[in-house]
Motif scaffolding. Structure first.
Motif, PDB file in Angstrom:
ATOM      1  N   VAL A 106       3.631  83.788   1.796  1.00 43.70           N
ATOM      2  CA  VAL A 106       4.384  82.499   1.470  1.00 43.70           C
ATOM      3  C   VAL A 106       4.196  82.843  -0.160  1.00 43.70           C
ATOM      4  O   VAL A 106       3.271  83.124  -0.672  1.00 43.70           O
ATOM      5  CB  VAL A 106       3.547  81.680   2.098  1.00 43.70           C
ATOM      6  CG1 VAL A 106       3.601  81.588   3.636  1.00 43.70           C
ATOM      7  CG2 VAL A 106       2.137  81.387   1.752  1.00 43.70           C
ATOM      8  N   ASP A 107       5.145  81.931  -0.562  1.00 44.84           N
ATOM      9  CA  ASP A 107       5.108  81.730  -2.308  1.00 44.84           C
ATOM     10  C   ASP A 107       3.814  80.781  -2.679  1.00 44.84           C
ATOM     11  O   ASP A 107       3.668  79.768  -1.708  1.00 44.84           O
ATOM     12  CB  ASP A 107       6.547  80.951  -2.601  1.00 44.84           C
ATOM     13  CG  ASP A 107       7.465  82.070  -2.472  1.00 44.84           C
ATOM     14  OD1 ASP A 107       7.312  83.440  -2.435  1.00 44.84           O
ATOM     15  OD2 ASP A 107       8.659  81.601  -2.357  1.00 44.84           O
ATOM     16  N   VAL A 108       3.190  81.077  -3.356  1.00 43.09           N
ATOM     17  CA  VAL A 108       2.097  80.192  -4.141  1.00 43.09           C
ATOM     18  C   VAL A 108       2.507  80.211  -5.608  1.00 43.09           C
ATOM     19  O   VAL A 108       3.121  80.925  -6.218  1.00 43.09           O
ATOM     20  CB  VAL A 108       0.665  80.804  -3.774  1.00 43.09           C
ATOM     21  CG1 VAL A 108       0.393  80.735  -2.290  1.00 43.09           C
ATOM     22  CG2 VAL A 108       0.555  81.992  -4.373  1.00 43.09           C
ATOM     23  N   LYS A 109       2.121  78.813  -6.135  1.00 40.78           N
ATOM     24  CA  LYS A 109       2.056  78.593  -7.425  1.00 40.78           C
ATOM     25  C   LYS A 109       0.963  78.681  -7.959  1.00 40.78           C
ATOM     26  O   LYS A 109      -0.107  77.851  -7.976  1.00 40.78           O
ATOM     27  CB  LYS A 109       2.609  77.156  -7.675  1.00 40.78           C
ATOM     28  CG  LYS A 109       2.815  76.916  -9.319  1.00 40.78           C
ATOM     29  CD  LYS A 109       3.539  75.636  -9.357  1.00 40.78           C
ATOM     30  CE  LYS A 109       3.726  75.221 -11.057  1.00 40.78           C
ATOM     31  NZ  LYS A 109       4.210  73.947 -11.060  1.00 40.78           N
ATOM     32  N   PRO A 110       0.309  79.720  -8.957  1.00 39.55           N
ATOM     33  CA  PRO A 110      -0.810  79.916  -9.739  1.00 39.55           C
ATOM     34  C   PRO A 110      -1.104  78.856 -10.450  1.00 39.55           C
ATOM     35  O   PRO A 110      -0.362  78.057 -11.157  1.00 39.55           O
ATOM     36  CB  PRO A 110      -0.671  81.400 -10.430  1.00 39.55           C
ATOM     37  CG  PRO A 110       0.489  82.010  -9.858  1.00 39.55           C
ATOM     38  CD  PRO A 110       1.486  80.982  -9.424  1.00 39.55           C
ATOM     39  N   LEU A 111      -2.434  78.329 -10.292  1.00 35.41           N
ATOM     40  CA  LEU A 111      -2.921  77.260 -11.374  1.00 35.41           C
ATOM     41  C   LEU A 111      -3.502  78.006 -12.481  1.00 35.41           C
ATOM     42  O   LEU A 111      -4.557  78.548 -12.142  1.00 35.41           O
ATOM     43  CB  LEU A 111      -3.858  76.257 -10.531  1.00 35.41           C
ATOM     44  CG  LEU A 111      -4.483  75.368 -11.506  1.00 35.41           C
ATOM     45  CD1 LEU A 111      -3.625  74.464 -12.070  1.00 35.41           C
ATOM     46  CD2 LEU A 111      -5.449  74.537 -10.617  1.00 35.41           C
TER      47      LEU A 111
END
Length: 652
Positions: free
Chosen positions: A139-144
């Protein structure tokens, strides 16, 4: 009770206590106080300094495809990280390290430097990130992103024993020489690219802190171990030198180069694979125009790095390891670095250093040890080191031996450089002093880190200004807090000298070497902490060294031992002499007392540190049947005593 009365009771075999008051800077209860190492003993880390029966360590295996664009000075890549959670904890996030973000103008590292910014880039851009947990779909994740770190919030928790696959597409502009530990620069015949910190890397999750996410300021690295498969695509006229083993020589080397490469693997003398005069010959590349992809593989390592250039000459020779194993010493350098007094001996230096360190401490585990002449000078990575184009003679030998020595500390023994830089720089400086003694009958020895202690003389004198400096930090400071003024004197020189003194003056080589080798083998490819090292040395060597750790490592104490007088049993030299010795400052060490008598005889007495465990001044029974002419502490000048004038007593 008088000294004479003690003698008459037959107790001359024991050191005799004087009732004099403590010296002005010495309190035995302070020097020999119990030492709390601040790290609990448990099933993960044992009381003997070894990994405990339930020691665990997470693992990160990498597959990386990267392309170098020398026109725009950009590297693009895709990294697939197979991350295994061996901890007993369920993880809800993963942390990555993005060291390229150091070069952003507002990075913590640039602000912490306290001076003008040397150069900037836009840092590392993460173009996409996906995570697959425990075999589920990615799944796509948005890095913090926070400075040089990135947090990935997992779609489902990663349980103990489960794996996650992280896939990241990224790019960054390669810094010029201001990059320091990695950079690109020009040589006479072309550009050289020294690429490190070139992919997103997993932060360490350990049993001490959980996620250890110190930002990258100026200190180095703390990384998980795993296996690496990586592919580097470059213009076809470039050679690529990378950590590990070249997997596809048939695709990237000419037939003649492959033949020379194989010959080097069986040669104890240096074999030229691409000579300096061949650098501009297009026939030394298997194709003209377009690109070639170099495939390297390295197992059981915490990192990989590479260098690429069209201007490289290349030579190599076999490294002979214990138990009949071999590796390969290699050197890549531009034409202006060639020559018998320059990089023409680099491979000889690398071969000897790796063989020596393997013989003395622990066998080198990797297929190659590579030295690069390029813009990023004096920096180490597993299996490959970056040194200077202009290095030559003893400086090239010293820096080559030092940097490849980091293969042991911290590349094999994986300490945390960001917190405890002395455990890699100090340990490595320690081992490379012996390599300087040994190489070619001492051609470049001795090295007692004269280049770090500018006087270049006796190291126990060179350290005295550091010990006397009230602003000098203890070795056991957080590495990021040690300013450049003290980094080499304390982190390298003092830490290395502490190990030499421990080996040669406190424990002796037999006890030290056994304990040090056992520590190295036990923590190979693992993550020891300072307390583990201290416990390992004490347990295996059979010595309570709390007084040494406290004085040399936890504090910056000075030593001042003195001979304060001579007396005789019943005032009769024929009945034996007593020499009074005192500690006048906080640090003590075992020391030799050499006594000369009027009858021409001499006697050496070895005094342990415990001579001063209860009092500052002690009368040492020497015996003899004639008057004492002189008494000298540390006659061979082996200890860092700040005032040598009071080490000698001479009869009036």
């Amino acid at each position: 009770m008088t000294i004479a009365r003690v003698a008459r009771l037959g107790l001359l075999a024991a050191a005799t206590v004087l009732t004099a008051a403590s010296g002005p800077g010495y309190n035995p209860r302070e020097t020999f106080a119990p030492l709390d190492l601040g790290q609990a003993v448990n099933v993960y880390r044992s009381a003997n300094g070894m990994p405990g029966p339930q020691y665990w360590q997470n693992r990160a295996d990498y597959r990386i495809h990267a392309t170098l664009d020398p026109q725009d000075k950009v590297l693009t890549g895709t990294t697939e990280i197979n991350y295994t959670n061996n901890s007993p904890d369920t993880l809800k996030v993963l942390w990555l390290q993005l060291e390229q973000n150091l070069y952003k103008a507002n990075s913590r590292g640039y602000l912490a430097a306290g001076g003008p910014v040397r150069g900037t880039t836009g840092g590392m851009t993460l173009e996409s990130a996906q995570v697959a947990v425990a075999g589920a779909d990615a799944v796509d994740v948005k890095p913090l992103i926070s400075d040089t770190r990135a947090q990935l919030l997992l779609p489902t928790p990663l349980k103990p024993g489960e794996k996650a696959v992280v896939t990241i597409r990224y790019r960054f502009t390669i810094p010029g020489k201001f990059g320091g530990r990695m950079a690109w620069g020009r040589s006479r015949d072309g550009e050289i690219y020294d690429l490190a910190q070139w992919y997103p890397r997993m932060a360490v999750y350990d049993d001490i802190r959980g996620w250890d996410t110190l930002p990258y300021l100026s200190q180095e690295f703390y990384l998980e171990y795993g296996d690496f498969d990586y592919w580097i695509t470059v213009p076809s006229d470039m050679l690529v030198a990378g950590s590990g083993e070249l997997v596809n020589p048939q695709e990237v080397l000419t037939a003649e180069q492959r033949k020379r490469f194989e010959r080097a693997k069986h040669s104890d003398t240096t074999v030229m694979i691409r000579s300096p005069r061949e650098i501009e010959d297009p026939d030394t590349r298997p194709k003209q125009g377009g690109t070639l992809t170099w495939h390297y593989r390295m197992n059981d390592t915490r990192d990989v790095a590479f260098s690429a250039s069209s201007a490289f000459a290349w030579d190599a020779a076999r490294i002979n390891l214990p138990d009949g194993k071999t590796s390969l010493a290699e050197s890549f350098y531009p034409a202006e670095s060639a020559g018998a007094d320059r990089w023409g001996r680099s491979t000889e230096y690398m071969k000897d250093a790796v063989e020596n360190f393997s013989r003395r401490w622990f066998a080198y585990p990797w297929p190659a040890a590579i030295n690069i002449a390029g813009p990023a000078t004096g920096m180490e990575y597993p299996g490959i080191v970056f040194d200077g184009i202009d290095d030559k003679g003893k400086q090239l030998f010293w820096i080559s031996a030092h940097e490849i020595g980091h293969g042991w500390f911290p590349m094999i023994v994986g300490s945390n450089e960001r917190r405890d830089a002395w455990m890699d720089e100090g340990f490595n400086t320690f081992i490379d002093t012996y390599e300087s003694d040994d190489f070619n009958g001492g051609e470049y020895g001795p090295k007692r880190d004269g280049e770090y202690a500018p006087g270049g003389g006796n190291p126990v004198d060179e350290i005295l200004p550091v010990l006397a400096d009230k602003d000098a930090p203890p070795i056991m400071s957080r590495a990021d807090t040690i300013t450049e003024k003290y980094r080499h004197p304390v982190t390298y020189f003092k830490a290395a000298l502490g190990l030499r003194l421990l080996r040669e003056e406190i424990l002796g080589p037999e006890r030290f070497d056994h304990a040090f080798r056992r520590y190295t083998a036990a923590w190979a490819f693992k993550h020891p902490k300072p307390a583990d090292f201290f416990r390992a040395m004490e347990s295996d060597a059979g010595e309570d060294l709390s007084w040494w750790w406290r004085g040399w490592y936890l504090n910056n104490w000075q030593m001042d031992l003195a001979v304060t007088g001579v007396s005789y049993v019943d005032d009769d030299p024929a009945k034996g002499a007593l020499v009074s010795v005192a500690a006048k400052d906080k640090l003590v060490m075992p020391v030799t007392l050499r006594v000369a008598f009027a009858d021409g005889s001499t006697k050496d007495v070895r005094l342990p540190a415990e001579t001063w465990i209860r009092q500052a001044e002690t009368a040492v029974p020497i015996g003899g049947t004639s008057k004492v002419v002189s008494a000298v502490l540390d006659p061979d000048h082996r200890l860092p005593d700040k005032d040598r004038a009071n080490n000698r007593w001479t009869a009036g």
